[in-house]
Design a protein around this motif. Structure first.
Motif, PDB file in Angstrom:
ATOM      1  N   SER A   1      -6.722  -7.778   3.820  1.00  0.00           N
ATOM      2  CA  SER A   1      -6.775  -7.100   2.529  1.00  0.00           C
ATOM      3  C   SER A   1      -8.158  -7.321   1.941  1.00  0.00           C
ATOM      4  CB  SER A   1      -5.704  -7.643   1.579  1.00  0.00           C
ATOM      5  OG  SER A   1      -4.413  -7.339   2.041  1.00  0.00           O
TER       6      SER A   1
ATOM      7  N   LEU B   1     -11.926   2.881  -2.153  1.00  0.00           N
ATOM      8  CA  LEU B   1     -11.508   1.632  -1.514  1.00  0.00           C
ATOM      9  C   LEU B   1     -11.410   1.760   0.007  1.00  0.00           C
ATOM     10  CD1 LEU B   1      -8.731   0.446  -4.006  1.00  0.00           C
ATOM     11  CD2 LEU B   1     -11.076  -0.408  -3.799  1.00  0.00           C
ATOM     12  N   SER B   2     -11.396   2.995   0.508  1.00  0.00           N
ATOM     13  CA  SER B   2     -11.282   3.207   1.956  1.00  0.00           C
ATOM     14  C   SER B   2     -12.548   2.827   2.715  1.00  0.00           C
ATOM     15  CB  SER B   2     -10.941   4.676   2.246  1.00  0.00           C
ATOM     16  OG  SER B   2      -9.638   4.997   1.806  1.00  0.00           O
ATOM     17  N   TRP B   3     -13.653   2.651   1.999  1.00  0.00           N
ATOM     18  CA  TRP B   3     -14.905   2.307   2.668  1.00  0.00           C
ATOM     19  C   TRP B   3     -14.753   1.037   3.512  1.00  0.00           C
ATOM     20  CZ3 TRP B   3     -19.468   3.171   4.622  1.00  0.00           C
ATOM     21  CH2 TRP B   3     -20.331   2.079   4.861  1.00  0.00           C
ATOM     22  N   TRP B   4     -14.122   0.009   2.955  1.00  0.00           N
ATOM     23  CA  TRP B   4     -14.044  -1.280   3.633  1.00  0.00           C
ATOM     24  C   TRP B   4     -13.165  -1.222   4.884  1.00  0.00           C
ATOM     25  CZ3 TRP B   4     -14.615  -0.710  -1.579  1.00  0.00           C
ATOM     26  CH2 TRP B   4     -15.722  -1.343  -2.149  1.00  0.00           C
TER      27      TRP B   4
ATOM     28  N   GLU C   1       0.827  -1.209   0.000  1.00  0.00           N
ATOM     29  CA  GLU C   1       0.000   0.000   0.000  1.00  0.00           C
ATOM     30  C   GLU C   1       0.861   1.259   0.000  1.00  0.00           C
ATOM     31  OE1 GLU C   1      -3.622   2.194   2.460  1.00  0.00           O
ATOM     32  OE2 GLU C   1      -3.100   0.105   2.929  1.00  0.00           O
TER      33      GLU C   1
ATOM     34  N   ASN D   1      -8.918  -6.551  -1.254  1.00  0.00           N
ATOM     35  CA  ASN D   1      -8.809  -6.735  -2.695  1.00  0.00           C
ATOM     36  C   ASN D   1      -7.507  -7.447  -2.994  1.00  0.00           C
ATOM     37  OD1 ASN D   1      -6.664  -4.502  -3.272  1.00  0.00           O
ATOM     38  ND2 ASN D   1      -8.255  -3.475  -2.076  1.00  0.00           N
TER      39      ASN D   1
ATOM     40  N   ASN E   1      -5.732  -1.364   3.101  1.00  0.00           N
ATOM     41  CA  ASN E   1      -5.944  -2.557   3.911  1.00  0.00           C
ATOM     42  C   ASN E   1      -6.309  -2.217   5.353  1.00  0.00           C
ATOM     43  OD1 ASN E   1      -4.694  -4.318   1.702  1.00  0.00           O
ATOM     44  ND2 ASN E   1      -3.023  -2.933   2.188  1.00  0.00           N
TER      45      ASN E   1
ATOM     46  N   VAL F   1      -9.615   6.756  -6.321  1.00  0.00           N
ATOM     47  CA  VAL F   1      -9.597   5.298  -6.179  1.00  0.00           C
ATOM     48  C   VAL F   1      -9.364   4.900  -4.721  1.00  0.00           C
ATOM     49  CG1 VAL F   1      -8.310   3.201  -6.753  1.00  0.00           C
ATOM     50  CG2 VAL F   1      -8.878   4.851  -8.545  1.00  0.00           C
ATOM     51  N   VAL F   2      -8.384   5.535  -4.076  1.00  0.00           N
ATOM     52  CA  VAL F   2      -8.081   5.207  -2.685  1.00  0.00           C
ATOM     53  C   VAL F   2      -9.255   5.550  -1.773  1.00  0.00           C
ATOM     54  CG1 VAL F   2      -6.591   5.765  -0.720  1.00  0.00           C
ATOM     55  CG2 VAL F   2      -5.588   5.390  -2.985  1.00  0.00           C
TER      56      VAL F   2
END
Length: 468
Positions: free
Chosen positions: A314, A296-299, A132, A316, A322, A292-293
């Motif tokens: 992780s 993806l930060s939602w999870w 990351e 993805n 992560n 994009v980051v």
């Protein structure tokens, strides 16, 4: 028009982060090159070739799906090491910013390819952390362009998740963190104690309480300061750096602590206020990566708020954005798996059993725990997990025994000492011992660092299997 884009007092912080990250990449690639044959090679414990037979690119993106051999894998690892060394020496500042970005992309792709076929040996949180951080480094640019504020904020978001996630998992996971007794045990039972761990363990208990309180403050309160203006954010990062250096002194955690320090360096207000260019193409790329980051930060953000918080996860296959955490539970008693061999006809207790000595993990009670970090001894770490639960070793420990019976150089090369070098034993077994640090008096009288007592069996004596 792009004044908002450039963080003018971050020039040196960016430089320190990028050079430091390149050094950690170098260590990671060297570890991969040197340990590949014994762990993942054709004669290793969990061969990559066998893994690729039932794994698709979609499941585990890696260039080794295109081609794989022991020689090719080792070549990729050494190529990554060479590129890392050149980057640490300033390669990316000697080329135009698009080429600098390409260098960081190549480093990231090469290490991603290794991690995604590394199986159990690459299941550590600091692998995803390196990937990351390496992905974000792609968009930091070089001296041709000003330090992008958006990427620096994303690095703080990474540092926040790393520290705050570790703090939450501790408070949620084990009462010893809540009653401040965790470090009564941790220095002794951590995966791989270092040269000073004995002294840390023998500190007065009130000092251990202060250590735990300091940890909670650093991980649960200080991370929020990262998002305040300078110099507050820089002070928060400095506190984290000092805490990480304390951990460096007290144990061996591969490159986890050093990588955390390197990330924190990017939050320090270092460098004169100076203007920087921000070409439109560069701004567009950075903004796209930021979007994009953020998506993806939602999870990982939801994971922080969850009562079932996952540690070192992780979300993805590309190991982007992560979840992190460490030591959600603390081991109270230390057990070690001791592997032995004998040339005797009968594998009973009357046989002359000799021990295999590992490079980092405790074995010989008179051997002082070594300093190995930031180097990562993957087999030694998995032996610690095996002592906690034999299930962690089901996929590889029987093969380890067979490779020792065969005297396989790729595997014995992972060890500190093979007592049967050149003449493999007839039988191999493994037994479980309870280890504890000696008291001050025991240390003075015996010179030993550990006291151990037999706790039971781990692997009954086995002979070499005969291939048909």
């Amino acid at each position: 028009m792009t004044e908002w884009f450039v963080a003018e007092q971050a020039w040196l912080g960016r430089e320190l982060f990028q050079r430091g990250l390149a050094v950690i990449y170098l260590v990671a690639f060297v570890v991969a090159a040197r340990q590949y044959a014994g762990l993942l090679g054709e004669r290793g414990l969990t061969p990559v070739g066998r893994y690729l037979e039932h794994t698709t690119f979609r499941e585990a993106p890696s260039l080794f799906h295109l081609h794989h051999s022991d020689r090719f894998f080792t070549g990729v690892a050494w190529a990554g090491a060479a590129l890392s060394l050149a980057t640490a020496a300033g390669l990316t500042d000697a080329v135009p910013w698009p080429l600098a970005m390409l260098v960081w992309v190549v480093l990231w792709l090469l290490y991603l390819s290794i991690v995604n076929v590394g199986q159990v040996w690459y299941g550590f949180g600091w692998e995803s952390l390196l990937l990351e951080a390496g992905f974000l480094a792609v968009f930091l640019g070089n001296d041709d362009v000003g330090p992008p504020l958006l990427v620096l904020v994303l690095l703080r978001w990474l540092l926040f998740r790393l520290e705050f996630g570790a703090g939450l998992i501790k408070m949620r996971g084990d009462r010893v963190w809540r009653d401040l007794t965790a470090l009564d045990y941790h220095h002794e039972t951590q995966p791989m104690p270092g040269p000073l761990s004995w002294w840390f363990h023998r500190l007065p208990r009130p000092v251990h309480r202060v250590e735990v309180v300091g940890n909670h403050v650093t991980q649960l309160a200080v991370p929020f300061l990262l998002f305040l203006p300078q110099p507050v954010a820089g002070v928060a990062a400095a506190i984290m750096i000092v805490t990480q250096l304390w951990l460096v002194l007290s144990g061996n955690f591969a490159w986890l602590n050093w990588l955390t320090i390197v990330i924190a360096l990017s939050a320090l207000p270092l460098g004169d206020a100076q203007p920087g260019d921000a070409p439109a193409a560069y701004v567009a790329v950075v903004v796209a990566a930021t979007v994009v980051v953020l998506v993806l930060s939602w999870w990982p953000a939801a994971n922080l708020l969850s009562r079932q918080q996952r540690m070192n996860a992780s979300f993805n296959r590309w190991h982007l954005v992560n979840a992190y955490g460490a030591f959600g539970s603390i081991t109270r008693i230390r057990y070690e798996v001791v592997v032995e061999g004998t040339r005797a006809e009968r594998p009973d207790d009357d046989a002359a059993w000799e021990e295999y000595e590992f490079r980092g993990k405790p074995g010989d009670v008179r051997r002082r725990p070594p300093q190995v970090a930031p180097y990562h001894l993957r087999l030694d770490w998995l032996m610690w997990f095996a002592a906690l639960n034999p299930g962690y070793a089901r996929s590889w420990f029987p093969t380890l025994a067979q490779r020792l019976l065969e005297g396989e150089p790729a595997v014995t090369g992972l060890l500190r000492r093979d007592p049967f070098a050149g003449d493999p034993p007839r039988w191999v077994r493994a037994r479980l011992y309870r280890y504890r640090f000696t008291t001050r008096q025991e240390r003075r009288e015996s010179g030993a660092w550990w006291v151990r007592t037999l706790a039971g069996g781990f692997l009954d004596p086995v002979q070499r299997r005969v291939s048909r």
